[in-house]
Each structure stands twice: as C-alpha cells, then as structure tokens.
Design a protein around this motif. Structure first.
Motif, PDB file in Angstrom:
ATOM      1  N   SER A   1       0.841  -1.204   0.000  1.00 59.86           N
ATOM      2  CA  SER A   1       0.000   0.000   0.000  1.00 59.86           C
ATOM      3  C   SER A   1       0.873   1.250   0.000  1.00 59.86           C
ATOM      4  N   ASP A   2       0.295   2.353  -0.455  1.00 52.43           N
ATOM      5  CA  ASP A   2       1.030   3.621  -0.469  1.00 52.43           C
ATOM      6  C   ASP A   2       1.461   4.019   0.936  1.00 52.43           C
ATOM      7  N   MET A   3       0.600   3.752   1.922  1.00 59.38           N
ATOM      8  CA  MET A   3       0.933   4.116   3.304  1.00 59.38           C
ATOM      9  C   MET A   3       2.142   3.319   3.801  1.00 59.38           C
ATOM     10  N   LEU A   4       2.144   2.009   3.519  1.00 60.20           N
ATOM     11  CA  LEU A   4       3.270   1.184   3.951  1.00 60.20           C
ATOM     12  C   LEU A   4       4.541   1.583   3.221  1.00 60.20           C
TER      13      LEU A   4
ATOM     14  N   ARG B   1       5.363   4.542   2.171  1.00 64.30           N
ATOM     15  CA  ARG B   1       5.878   5.780   2.764  1.00 64.30           C
ATOM     16  C   ARG B   1       6.576   5.490   4.098  1.00 64.30           C
ATOM     17  N   ARG B   2       6.009   4.548   4.867  1.00 63.62           N
ATOM     18  CA  ARG B   2       6.610   4.209   6.160  1.00 63.62           C
ATOM     19  C   ARG B   2       7.959   3.533   5.992  1.00 63.62           C
TER      20      ARG B   2
END
Length: 338
Positions: free
Chosen positions: A331-334, A336-337
């Motif tokens: 995912s985009d969130m993962l 970025r993390r």
C-alpha cells in the motif's frame, strides 16, 4: 544411547596414535590437543607417551570412563579395537579407516559384525570410512586433515552433515573462508549405525543449530528420513545437495560409499514436499544455509521486496514468484513508512 550426548563428550580415547608426522593417528591427536576441552586418552601397544600424553597398552587398562573412541587403525585391525571400546562402556566410536562395505563382500561382512557390536553393547558408531566429527563449542575435532590443509570452522549456527569426507572438508573450507561458523560437522562415511536421519533429528533438537546443510549420496531409511525432514523443517531450514543424479554419478556413488541410490529416486518434488531446499552446488549450499540460519522459517507465501535498486528488486521478485511466493504491491501508506 542418545546421539545428543555427542555435544557433551568429556573424554576421547584415540587408538592408533602416532608420533610420525603425516600419519592419520598423529593428525587426529594434534587436532584434539589443539582445541578439545576434555580429557585425551591414548592407546598404543609400545609407547609410554606420545606428544606428552600418557599411553595405555590396552583399552582394558584405562582407569577412567571413555565417552568417545576414535580408531585410527587399518580395517583388518579395526573390529577388535571397536569391540574393546564397546566392552569398556564407551558411548560413541568413530572408526576412520576405509576398506569396508565400499570394497565388496568381505568389507560388508566386517560392517555387519561392527553393527552387531553396536547393538549388543549400546555403543553408537559414526562411520567407518569417515573423516571425523567437529563440534566447535567443545573443541572436539577428530578430522583427518591438518589446519595447514583445511580451515576449521568457528562456533556457529549451521549443522553440516556430509556422506563424502573429502567434499565435506572442501565445502567446510569454503564456509570458513566466508566467515560462516558451524554448530557441528558430521562426516558419516558408510553409516553402519548413525545415519543422516539420526543426525537431522539430533540437530533439529539442538538449540545451537539454526539451519542444516546436507551432502547426500544415499538414503538408507527413506520414509524415516523424509518424515524427520518434514518435522525439522518446521523449526529450521534444511538445504541439500544430492550426488549421483546421473547413471554415471550413481555408479561412482556406489564405489564411494558402498551403496547405490537410483537416479529415479531423485529430487525436486520429493525434496520440496518434505521441506528440503535443493542446492545445485556448494556455493548455493553455503548461501542458502547461511540465509536460513539468520532468519526464521516462512509460514506463508506473501512476501514484500524492499530494495535500493530497481533491477535487483525485479530479479528478486521473479525468483520469488518462480518458487511459488506471492509478491504483491504494498500500500502507499506502507511504502511511505518504509
């Protein structure tokens, strides 16, 4: 007798010790003196001492218990020495000489007698026709080669089990050159008693061992071997090279260890179904065993690839997919993390 006791040997009796440089009995003695933390006992019919260690004329005259006996005598003299150790109450015996089942009917008969001795007295036997055992944590080293010819491993987390002595030592050198340590090295030889299945079971219970590397020429107990591999692979990785995959290779195997494993009993599906990762050569054996020793068994098929280089990530993704893993987009969130 539990094979796990090999990791806590406190006394070694060497029958056939020699003062002469280059003799097998001298090489084994020097390896033991260099690193073994327990008691070294020598048996020699004439000498009073060798390398500063007292010699006893017979096994019977040794006053203290013996945990491990190493027999460095010609094959025709080995049986008598093995039996004397068994009568003494020795727990383990390593007869190093060749000239047994791999050479024909006479040798097979001697192996049968050796097996009978093992069963009668409860002494476990590694060999014959073996280059020895190395347990770095205790300093036990019964190898038939010197530190000038081979580099002995430091204490580590890979258990290496080989049915070829020479190939085992050569591969051990490569492991050691790369700084890879061993929990243990077993050269099993003709396996008249202790075989790969026994050692895999033992290493599976050994807390110091995190992965197992195998060189296989024969499998004497197919069902038990595969069952033990399946059970052990749930806890730690198993990597294997199989020798004798061609007809000519199988014939060479029979000459080498005295047993023939047909090429039809080969690999791929059988290994994969039973938790064994197949290596094509010793380089893959080292790489795979090292990687498995540094991680934990993967229980699922979903994998994420993290790479600082696009091409490397692509190659890794292809390799994983070919092996049956699912490499999904994160995912985009993962992302970025990470």
């Amino acid at each position: 007798m539990s094979i796990e006791d090999i990791f806590s040997v406190e006394s070694v009796c060497l029958i056939g010790a020699s003062r002469e440089e280059g003799k097998v009995g001298n090489t084994i003695l020097k390896n033991l003196k260099r690193s073994f933390k327990g008691e070294i006992i020598l048996v020699h019919p004439v000498a009073d001492e060798i390398e500063g260690i007292r010699c006893y004329k017979t096994v019977e005259s040794i006053p203290s218990p013996v945990d491990l006996g190493v027999v460095s005598l010609p094959s025709e003299k080995t049986l008598e020495a093995v039996e004397s150790l068994a009568i003494k109450g020795c727990k383990f015996c390593i007869p190093v000489a060749g000239g047994f089942g791999e050479l024909g009917e006479k040798g097979k008969n001697m192996e049968t007698r050796m097996k009978e001795i093992s069963l009668k007295y409860g002494m476990r036997i590694i060999g014959p026709n073996t280059v020895g055992v190395i347990i770095p944590r205790t300093g036990l080293n019964t190898a038939l080669t010197t530190d000038e010819k081979s580099r002995f491993p430091t204490d580590g987390s890979i258990g290496f089990v080989s049915q070829s002595g020479a190939l085992g030592l050569l591969t051990m050198d490569e492991f050691t050159d790369l700084g890879v340590g061993f929990s243990s090295f077993f050269s099993l030889g003709n396996e008249i008693d202790i075989d790969q299945t026994d050692v895999i079971s033992t290493l599976g219970k050994d807390d110091k061992t995190r992965s197992i590397a195998l060189y296989i020429e024969k499998i004497t107990r197919i069902e038990e071997f595969l069952q033990e591999c399946r059970k052990t692979a749930m806890k730690k990785g198993i990597v294997a090279i199989k020798g004798g995959q061609t007809e000519s290779g199988s014939r060479a195997t029979s000459l080498h260890t005295g047993s023939l494993l047909r090429t039809s009993f080969s690999l791929k599906g059988i290994f994969r179904q039973n938790g064994i990762i197949q290596a094509r050569d010793e380089v893959e054996l080292i790489d795979f065993a090292s990687a498995l020793a540094s991680g934990k068994p993967v229980k699922g098929k979903r994998v994420a690839v993290v790479s600082s280089a696009g091409g490397v990530g692509v190659i890794a993704t292809d390799a994983l997919e070919v092996q049956g893993f699912n490499v999904n987009r994160v995912s985009d969130m993962l992302a970025r993390r990470i």
